[in-house]
Design a protein around this motif. Structure first.
Motif, mmCIF file in Angstrom:
data_model
loop_
_atom_site.group_PDB
_atom_site.id
_atom_site.type_symbol
_atom_site.label_atom_id
_atom_site.label_comp_id
_atom_site.label_asym_id
_atom_site.label_seq_id
_atom_site.Cartn_x
_atom_site.Cartn_y
_atom_site.Cartn_z
ATOM 1 N N GLU A 153 47.958 -35.933 44.619
ATOM 2 C CA GLU A 153 47.914 -36.810 45.409
ATOM 3 C C GLU A 153 46.504 -36.443 46.948
ATOM 4 O O GLU A 153 45.554 -37.293 46.869
ATOM 5 C CB GLU A 153 48.049 -37.942 45.859
ATOM 6 N N MET A 154 47.366 -35.847 47.268
ATOM 7 C CA MET A 154 46.513 -34.804 48.665
ATOM 8 C C MET A 154 44.525 -34.687 48.045
ATOM 9 O O MET A 154 44.425 -34.895 48.888
ATOM 10 C CB MET A 154 47.522 -34.560 49.454
ATOM 11 N N ILE A 155 45.203 -33.305 47.545
ATOM 12 C CA ILE A 155 43.734 -32.342 46.685
ATOM 13 C C ILE A 155 43.228 -34.054 46.597
ATOM 14 O O ILE A 155 41.813 -33.681 46.903
ATOM 15 C CB ILE A 155 44.505 -31.734 45.468
ATOM 16 N N LYS A 156 43.109 -35.179 45.429
ATOM 17 C CA LYS A 156 42.649 -36.017 45.184
ATOM 18 C C LYS A 156 42.475 -36.527 46.048
ATOM 19 O O LYS A 156 40.326 -36.616 46.245
ATOM 20 C CB LYS A 156 43.030 -37.088 44.096
ATOM 21 N N GLN A 157 42.162 -36.852 47.135
ATOM 22 C CA GLN A 157 42.290 -37.953 48.337
ATOM 23 C C GLN A 157 41.130 -37.057 49.274
ATOM 24 O O GLN A 157 39.912 -36.892 49.317
ATOM 25 C CB GLN A 157 43.305 -38.493 49.183
ATOM 26 N N LEU A 158 41.409 -35.652 49.285
ATOM 27 C CA LEU A 158 40.758 -35.092 49.802
ATOM 28 C C LEU A 158 38.585 -34.048 49.206
ATOM 29 O O LEU A 158 38.057 -34.514 50.032
ATOM 30 C CB LEU A 158 40.915 -34.128 50.687
ATOM 31 N N LYS A 159 39.423 -34.146 48.308
ATOM 32 C CA LYS A 159 38.051 -34.537 46.878
ATOM 33 C C LYS A 159 37.292 -35.660 47.598
ATOM 34 O O LYS A 159 36.126 -35.471 47.573
ATOM 35 C CB LYS A 159 38.257 -34.361 45.589
ATOM 36 N N SER A 218 44.761 -29.935 35.699
ATOM 37 C CA SER A 218 45.490 -31.805 36.525
ATOM 38 C C SER A 218 43.833 -31.627 37.473
ATOM 39 O O SER A 218 43.973 -32.653 37.829
ATOM 40 C CB SER A 218 46.524 -31.845 36.575
ATOM 41 N N VAL A 219 44.080 -30.895 38.009
ATOM 42 C CA VAL A 219 43.215 -31.053 39.679
ATOM 43 C C VAL A 219 41.245 -30.010 39.251
ATOM 44 O O VAL A 219 40.642 -30.608 40.161
ATOM 45 C CB VAL A 219 43.975 -30.404 41.238
ATOM 46 N N VAL A 220 41.099 -28.927 38.936
ATOM 47 C CA VAL A 220 40.749 -28.179 39.059
ATOM 48 C C VAL A 220 39.035 -28.721 38.208
ATOM 49 O O VAL A 220 39.100 -29.042 36.977
ATOM 50 C CB VAL A 220 40.547 -27.055 38.916
ATOM 51 N N ASP A 221 38.070 -28.674 38.806
ATOM 52 C CA ASP A 221 36.730 -28.888 37.962
ATOM 53 C C ASP A 221 36.241 -27.444 36.708
ATOM 54 O O ASP A 221 36.184 -28.240 35.872
ATOM 55 C CB ASP A 221 35.796 -28.840 38.975
ATOM 56 N N GLN A 222 35.954 -26.461 37.196
ATOM 57 C CA GLN A 222 36.383 -25.479 36.574
ATOM 58 C C GLN A 222 36.995 -24.421 36.805
ATOM 59 O O GLN A 222 37.600 -24.664 37.757
ATOM 60 C CB GLN A 222 34.701 -25.072 36.495
ATOM 61 N N HIS A 223 37.391 -23.169 35.806
ATOM 62 C CA HIS A 223 37.977 -21.894 36.771
ATOM 63 C C HIS A 223 37.487 -21.106 35.718
ATOM 64 O O HIS A 223 37.126 -21.156 35.256
ATOM 65 C CB HIS A 223 39.946 -22.468 36.328
ATOM 66 N N TYR A 224 38.005 -20.009 36.330
ATOM 67 C CA TYR A 224 37.868 -18.106 36.112
ATOM 68 C C TYR A 224 38.995 -17.959 35.640
ATOM 69 O O TYR A 224 40.037 -17.955 37.165
ATOM 70 C CB TYR A 224 37.419 -18.161 37.685
ATOM 71 N N ASN A 225 39.136 -16.353 35.009
ATOM 72 C CA ASN A 225 40.101 -16.135 34.689
ATOM 73 C C ASN A 225 40.005 -14.951 35.994
ATOM 74 O O ASN A 225 38.704 -14.104 35.845
ATOM 75 C CB ASN A 225 40.449 -15.029 33.704
ATOM 76 N N MET A 226 40.612 -14.552 36.313
ATOM 77 C CA MET A 226 40.202 -12.342 36.912
ATOM 78 C C MET A 226 41.317 -11.666 36.107
ATOM 79 O O MET A 226 43.063 -11.728 35.826
ATOM 80 C CB MET A 226 40.975 -12.524 39.039
ATOM 81 N N LYS A 227 41.127 -10.440 36.347
ATOM 82 C CA LYS A 227 41.203 -9.030 35.364
ATOM 83 C C LYS A 227 40.963 -7.924 36.314
ATOM 84 O O LYS A 227 39.887 -7.074 36.203
ATOM 85 C CB LYS A 227 41.078 -8.981 33.905
ATOM 86 N N GLU A 228 41.722 -7.293 36.245
ATOM 87 C CA GLU A 228 41.486 -5.684 37.213
ATOM 88 C C GLU A 228 40.768 -5.941 38.172
ATOM 89 O O GLU A 228 39.557 -5.086 38.083
ATOM 90 C CB GLU A 228 41.481 -4.740 36.500
ATOM 91 N N GLY A 229 40.513 -6.773 38.855
ATOM 92 C CA GLY A 229 39.384 -7.207 40.146
ATOM 93 C C GLY A 229 38.096 -7.770 39.526
ATOM 94 O O GLY A 229 36.825 -7.806 40.452
ATOM 95 N N MET A 230 37.920 -8.145 38.651
ATOM 96 C CA MET A 230 36.165 -8.322 38.263
ATOM 97 C C MET A 230 36.780 -9.945 37.868
ATOM 98 O O MET A 230 37.807 -10.351 37.464
ATOM 99 C CB MET A 230 36.189 -7.458 36.887
ATOM 100 N N MET A 231 35.764 -10.947 37.443
ATOM 101 C CA MET A 231 35.758 -12.078 37.047
ATOM 102 C C MET A 231 35.397 -12.131 36.394
ATOM 103 O O MET A 231 34.046 -11.994 35.670
ATOM 104 C CB MET A 231 34.958 -12.792 38.414
ATOM 105 N N GLN A 232 35.793 -13.029 35.409
ATOM 106 C CA GLN A 232 35.993 -12.820 34.165
ATOM 107 C C GLN A 232 35.070 -14.324 33.378
ATOM 108 O O GLN A 232 34.860 -15.387 34.512
ATOM 109 C CB GLN A 232 36.869 -13.213 33.098
ATOM 110 N N GLU A 233 33.814 -14.751 32.605
ATOM 111 C CA GLU A 233 33.738 -15.830 32.292
ATOM 112 C C GLU A 233 34.491 -17.149 32.965
ATOM 113 O O GLU A 233 36.127 -17.612 32.655
ATOM 114 C CB GLU A 233 33.107 -16.324 30.783
ATOM 115 N N GLY A 234 33.403 -18.339 33.439
ATOM 116 C CA GLY A 234 33.941 -19.238 34.075
ATOM 117 C C GLY A 234 34.270 -20.553 32.531
ATOM 118 O O GLY A 234 33.387 -20.610 31.825
ATOM 119 N N VAL A 235 35.092 -20.826 32.788
ATOM 120 C CA VAL A 235 35.780 -22.262 32.381
ATOM 121 C C VAL A 235 36.015 -23.404 32.499
ATOM 122 O O VAL A 235 36.364 -23.717 33.312
ATOM 123 C CB VAL A 235 36.532 -21.671 31.395
#
Lengths: 290, 236
Positions: free
Chosen positions: B193-199, B217-234
């Motif tokens: 709830e607080m995350i929604k309100q702040l957003k 349930s809260v994010v607009d998009q997310h990234y996955n990380m592996k061994e210090g590298m960032m992988q494609e955004g979803v």
């Protein structure tokens, strides 16, 4: 309570972001020094040619209004010498320090006459030593010790001095009923608190604290630290806190400088120094933390 | 949409002088966070997720790349290069950080912890106190704990206090390092709830999650990380 207006600029009181103290290339040598140690980067602070000890070598930093700067380093790294130079207890070999509130912030305070330096010390600085014997006269009354600082800062009304002394001692939790007792009858923690109230007497914009909790037991240490933190929050006094105790630094300081062999080897935000130390010496220091 | 944070080729390694070793934190991390957006980061322990947040907050010193941040006070500023003084002001007024572990000062009560965050920003004491109380009630921290020292709190209580301390500032940017790690479902709901309100009020967020259901349930998009590298955004 305040500094005579003649030496203060009005602007300097309003500027929140400008540093109140700028120290550049502060160097202090014990000994004559020779061509070798003056011109070479030495491994240690002892010159192999002439035996001169370079206690502080080109130390530079800035201090903002109301900010607490931590200074860490092992014994003999030059921490205390640095604050003693700033308080004119020691004479610097070279370098400059500028107080923004003093003469429009355009004068090197190390170049001032002894009389002017006494003025700066009495009106603009407070100092708390590790050893209460250096900061207090043990045979005078506690209130007399505080009064001494007030008198040197230009207060002569006995009633008002008394009133201010009891207010200050009360603030550091020395009971009013004991304010006329001699510090030599007090415990170490109480002596330290008397020293702090003495240092605060003239409402200084700059407070120098040299290993003030070293040798105190934990609960007493806690009281002194709480006091320091309250003073900073309520009065916006800028402080230089010298300590080899990283816990004290973590609790008090926003920024920290790390000294070794008289040199500043690293400076940064305190949490960065503690969690991501860059210099090998800082890493050793942090990893030695219990 | 306006960009709040633009990270380009961020690199962090840890040089351990005494072992003559260099440890990889993250490398080649690039992404953009827009105003009001929430990006989640997932990945195994040790993948470098927290390293990114700590570089933004300058608890870690970045070794390469840029962290361009649009500050209210300083305009566009590279947090990888910013001065300590600027960093302190930005931390105080603009960026909130919720770490996995609450590091509290001894002998400061829970209420004071939250209140002080606002006092530092220049709020008058009374106003700060009432806002702090609202926030603590929102996170359902028992009233009996308000005037107690947080050292004695349980993991979940500490985390909620930590969230309250960062969120009460209504920061421009909020960094969340596993904000639901030790929380029960009721508490999780109050965090959501607080995350929604702040957003809604314009706060942008960057969060690390192991709880994928909560994250989605809260994010607009997310990234996955592996061994210090960032992988494609979803896109969520």
């Amino acid at each position: 309570m305040s500094v005579p207006n003649t030496l203060l600029t009005k602007e300097s009181q309003d500027k929140d972001t400008s540093p109140i103290l700028q120290v550049s290339n502060l160097t202090k040598r014990f000994g004559e020094g020779c061509d070798y140690c003056k011109n070479h980067e030495l491994e240690t602070n002892l010159c192999s040619e002439c035996g001169t000890v370079t206690a502080c070598s080109n130390v530079s930093f800035e201090l903002d209004k109301g900010e607490i700067l931590g200074v860490v380093g092992e014994s003999g790294s030059g921490k205390s010498t640095m604050v003693k130079c700033l308080y004119f207890d020691q004479q610097v070999t070279s370098g400059s320090a500028i107080l923004t509130d003093f003469k429009d912030g355009e004068t090197n305070i190390f170049d001032q006459s002894a009389q002017m330096q006494r003025y700066i010390r009495n009106y603009m600085m407070g100092m708390v030593y590790q050893n209460p014997h250096l900061g207090l006269k043990m045979d005078y009354s506690s209130s007399g010790n505080v009064a001494e600082k007030l008198i040197s800062a230009g207060h002569y009304h006995v009633g008002k001095i008394r009133e201010r002394s009891s207010e200050l001692l009360n603030q550091v939790e020395i009971p009013v009923s004991r304010m006329d007792e001699q510090p030599k009858r007090f415990s170490g923690g109480m002596q330290q608190r008397v020293q702090i109230s003495k240092a605060l007497a003239n409402n200084p914009p700059l407070l120098l604290l040299d290993e003030i909790t070293t040798g105190l037991d934990l609960s007493v240490q806690a009281k002194v630290l709480d006091l320091i933190r309250n003073i900073q929050r309520e009065m916006q006094v800028a402080m230089i806190v010298v300590s080899h105790d990283l816990g004290v630094i973590r609790m008090l300081a926003d920024r920290t400088i790390v000294m070794k062999e008289g040199k500043v080897v690293e400076q940064g935000l305190t949490d960065q120094i503690l969690q991501d130390p860059q210099h090998s010496y800082t890493q050793l220091l942090v990893h030695s933390l219990l | 949409m306006t960009q709040l944070l633009e990270i380009a080729n961020l690199k962090k390694t840890f040089k351990m002088h005494h072992f003559d070793k260099e440890i990889m934190g993250c490398s080649n991390v690039s992404f953009t966070l827009n105003q009001g957006e929430f990006i989640g980061i997932t990945g195994k322990s040790g993948a470098g997720k927290s390293t990114i947040l700590r570089c933004i907050y300058r608890t870690y010193v970045p070794m390469g790349g840029n962290i361009l941040y649009s500050s209210d006070q300083y305009g566009k500023i590279d947090l990888a290069q910013a001065q300590e003084r600027e960093m302190l002001a930005i931390r105080r007024n603009e960026i909130g950080y919720v770490s996995q572990f609450l590091r509290v000062m001894p002998r400061i009560t829970a209420l004071e912890v939250v209140q002080n965050a606002l006092v530092e920003m220049g709020y008058p004491k009374e106003k700060a106190e009432s806002e702090a109380k609202n926030m603590l009630s929102h996170f359902q921290l028992a009233k009996s704990l308000w005037n107690a020292y947080p050292q004695t709190f349980s993991g979940g209580e500490k985390l909620r206090l930590n969230l309250a301390q960062a969120m009460v500032k209504k920061p421009k940017l909020l960094l969340l390092d596993e904000p639901t790690a030790s929380l029960d479902d009721v508490s999780k709901q109050s965090v959501k709830e607080m995350i929604k309100q702040l957003k809604e009020e314009g706060t942008s967020m960057l969060g690390i999650f192991h709880d994928l259901t909560f994250m989605e349930s809260v994010v607009d998009q997310h990234y996955n990380m592996k061994e210090g590298m960032m992988q494609e955004g979803v896109k969520a």
